[in-house]
Write an enzyme that holds these catalytic residues in place. Sequence first.
Site, PDB file in Angstrom:
ATOM      1  N   CYS A   1       0.861  -1.186   0.000  1.00 35.89           N
ATOM      2  CA  CYS A   1       0.000   0.000   0.000  1.00 35.89           C
ATOM      3  C   CYS A   1       0.896   1.234   0.000  1.00 35.89           C
ATOM      4  CB  CYS A   1      -0.877   0.052   1.248  1.00 35.89           C
ATOM      5  SG  CYS A   1      -1.332  -1.542   1.932  1.00 35.89           S
TER       6      CYS A   1
ATOM      7  N   GLU B   1      -7.411   9.227   1.202  1.00 41.72           N
ATOM      8  CA  GLU B   1      -6.866   8.719  -0.047  1.00 41.72           C
ATOM      9  C   GLU B   1      -7.954   8.372  -1.054  1.00 41.72           C
ATOM     10  OE1 GLU B   1      -2.747   6.559   1.340  1.00 41.72           O
ATOM     11  OE2 GLU B   1      -4.536   5.298   1.214  1.00 41.72           O
TER      12      GLU B   1
END
Length: 323
Positions: free
Chosen positions: A177, A239
């Site tokens: 990630c 995000e």
Amino acid sequence: MSGSVTSPLLSLTSRAGAVVAAPNLSIQNPCNPNHLLIVSLSSSDPSLRIGYKRNPLPLSFPTLTARFNSSSSSSFSVVANASAVPSTKMADVTDSAMDAVQRRLMFEDECILVDENDKVVGHDSKYNCHLMEKIESENLLHRAFSVFLFNSKYELLLQQRSATKVTFPLVWTNTCCSHPLYRESELIVENHLGVRNAAQRKLFDELGIAASDVPVDDFTPLGRILYKAPSDGKWGEHELDYLLFIVRDVDVNPNPDEVADVRYVNRDELKELLRKADAGEEGLKLSPWFRLVVDNFLFKWWDHVEKGTLEQAVDMEKIHKLT
């Protein structure tokens, strides 16, 4: 930082202006003497690159000196102005508890700022993009990606984030990630190539997975999610996250600065991890973005992984706003 070097393969300029030619050298990590760092500099890229073994990362040294050993023309030391690493902005930072590697990345990495429709609106440091104060006051939203890598037995590779991570240390999450950075190769919109380039880069940085093992064309972008999640009182995430799936058998060599542990899990083993996390057993925690993907998409997409029909699950038009 200093260290003895015996390779004549780095291109450096001495105080006298002499150029020492060569591709790379090894030095001891001043933050962790047990880590060997690889340094390289080329005429085509004037920025010094430094990283843990297979993990090259850009690092700028305003003051760099090559000292020759009089007894050997191929032996010299490299000395950098440590107070200036990686930039002068670092001197103003008071986060003294932050790991040196993470501090460097927080200021060198420039995340891509987007609006809620994923249109690029600017860029800012990783540091600013993860400050909850700025996230809330300026509504900073940055582009991210989450890789889900399966082996040929259709087991999912998970990682536990290192203890030195600024956000969500020691939580378990999907394979990798991170963020595409504000650079030409990772801003390419066509076929989401910029995000796929970034994913390939970070799989190497974090897990030592060679680029040849994860060709960018093998990533399948399945969807996008938008979420916000505080990590603690200071840090958090906001995000627009691209979800990338890939099925490959790979060699994994985790970078300890990024990853504390790794494991492959099948469906039942993942469900047991979820149960333990929900029950608070063994102190096990999952990242919020991973849990959102698990709860909303993962198991039905896993069916497509096993059937070889991932393309049927692709929906890159909609941005799923999840909480």
